[in-house]
Design a protein around this motif. Structure first.
Motif, mmCIF file in Angstrom:
data_model
loop_
_atom_site.group_PDB
_atom_site.id
_atom_site.type_symbol
_atom_site.label_atom_id
_atom_site.label_comp_id
_atom_site.label_asym_id
_atom_site.label_seq_id
_atom_site.Cartn_x
_atom_site.Cartn_y
_atom_site.Cartn_z
ATOM 1 N N PHE A 1 0.822 -1.212 0.000
ATOM 2 C CA PHE A 1 0.000 0.000 0.000
ATOM 3 C C PHE A 1 0.856 1.262 0.000
ATOM 4 O O PHE A 1 0.551 2.233 -0.705
ATOM 5 N N LEU A 2 1.934 1.248 0.774
ATOM 6 C CA LEU A 2 2.769 2.444 0.874
ATOM 7 C C LEU A 2 3.512 2.729 -0.424
ATOM 8 O O LEU A 2 3.596 3.889 -0.857
ATOM 9 N N ILE A 3 4.036 1.709 -1.065
ATOM 10 C CA ILE A 3 4.739 1.920 -2.333
ATOM 11 C C ILE A 3 3.749 2.318 -3.423
ATOM 12 O O ILE A 3 4.078 3.116 -4.307
ATOM 13 N N SER A 4 2.528 1.792 -3.360
ATOM 14 C CA SER A 4 1.491 2.229 -4.305
ATOM 15 C C SER A 4 1.234 3.720 -4.147
ATOM 16 O O SER A 4 1.142 4.456 -5.139
ATOM 17 N N PHE A 5 1.130 4.177 -2.902
ATOM 18 C CA PHE A 5 0.976 5.614 -2.646
ATOM 19 C C PHE A 5 2.165 6.387 -3.212
ATOM 20 O O PHE A 5 2.002 7.426 -3.855
ATOM 21 N N PHE A 6 3.380 5.886 -2.975
ATOM 22 C CA PHE A 6 4.588 6.569 -3.428
ATOM 23 C C PHE A 6 4.628 6.685 -4.951
ATOM 24 O O PHE A 6 4.965 7.737 -5.491
ATOM 25 N N VAL A 7 4.266 5.605 -5.638
ATOM 26 C CA VAL A 7 4.253 5.630 -7.108
ATOM 27 C C VAL A 7 3.229 6.641 -7.609
ATOM 28 O O VAL A 7 3.503 7.418 -8.536
ATOM 29 N N ILE A 8 2.052 6.659 -7.000
ATOM 30 C CA ILE A 8 1.016 7.622 -7.389
ATOM 31 C C ILE A 8 1.503 9.048 -7.136
ATOM 32 O O ILE A 8 1.288 9.949 -7.963
ATOM 33 N N VAL B 1 6.508 5.329 4.353
ATOM 34 C CA VAL B 1 7.174 4.633 3.242
ATOM 35 C C VAL B 1 8.644 4.422 3.580
ATOM 36 O O VAL B 1 9.195 3.327 3.413
ATOM 37 N N ILE B 2 9.283 5.469 4.073
ATOM 38 C CA ILE B 2 10.704 5.400 4.396
ATOM 39 C C ILE B 2 10.962 4.419 5.530
ATOM 40 O O ILE B 2 11.811 3.522 5.422
#
Length: 127
Positions: free
Chosen positions: A36-43, A72-73
């Motif tokens: 979920f966090l990497i999905s947010f980061f990509v968006i 994310v970090i």
């Protein structure tokens, strides 16, 4: 030969490292959180593509975005540390080198996490 473990040790299921399944579950939980966090980061990266520095800093001054970026970090660095720890423990057989690499893994992940958090906080507070 009979098993020399106590009934409590059998129930706990702790191996020789006395860590049991804690490490396994931490790695799995951080992996699920990273989905979920990497999905947010990509968006976020796609949304800020082509933006100037002022637009980028304005986006990071939003508390919701900066908190998610901090997650994310932190979760990413913890997951990285756990994964490298498994690789080091499984494939390095020299105890001295293993200890050195495990310490280096902790220091590396901590330095990356800390410097990234400081950068996000500095931008988000307008510094």
């Amino acid at each position: 030969m009979s098993d020399m473990r106590t009934p409590l040790a059998k129930v706990r299921g702790l191996g020789s490292a006395k860590d049991g399944t804690t490490h396994f579950w931490r790695q799995r939980v951080t992996a699920v959180a990273n989905v979920f966090l990497i999905s947010f980061f990509v968006i976020l990266v796609i949304a800020l593509q082509g933006a100037d520095y002022a637009s980028f800093t304005e986006a990071l001054q939003n508390p919701f975005i900066s908190i998610l970026l901090l997650l994310v970090i932190l979760v990413g660095c913890l997951h990285m540390k756990l994964g490298m720890q498994v690789i080091i423990e499984d494939y390095i057989h020299s105890e001295g080198l293993k200890l050195l690499l495990l310490m280096g893994n902790i220091f590396f992940a901590s330095i990356i996490a800390l410097s990234s958090v400081v950068a996000v906080l500095k931008i988000s507070f307008g510094g």
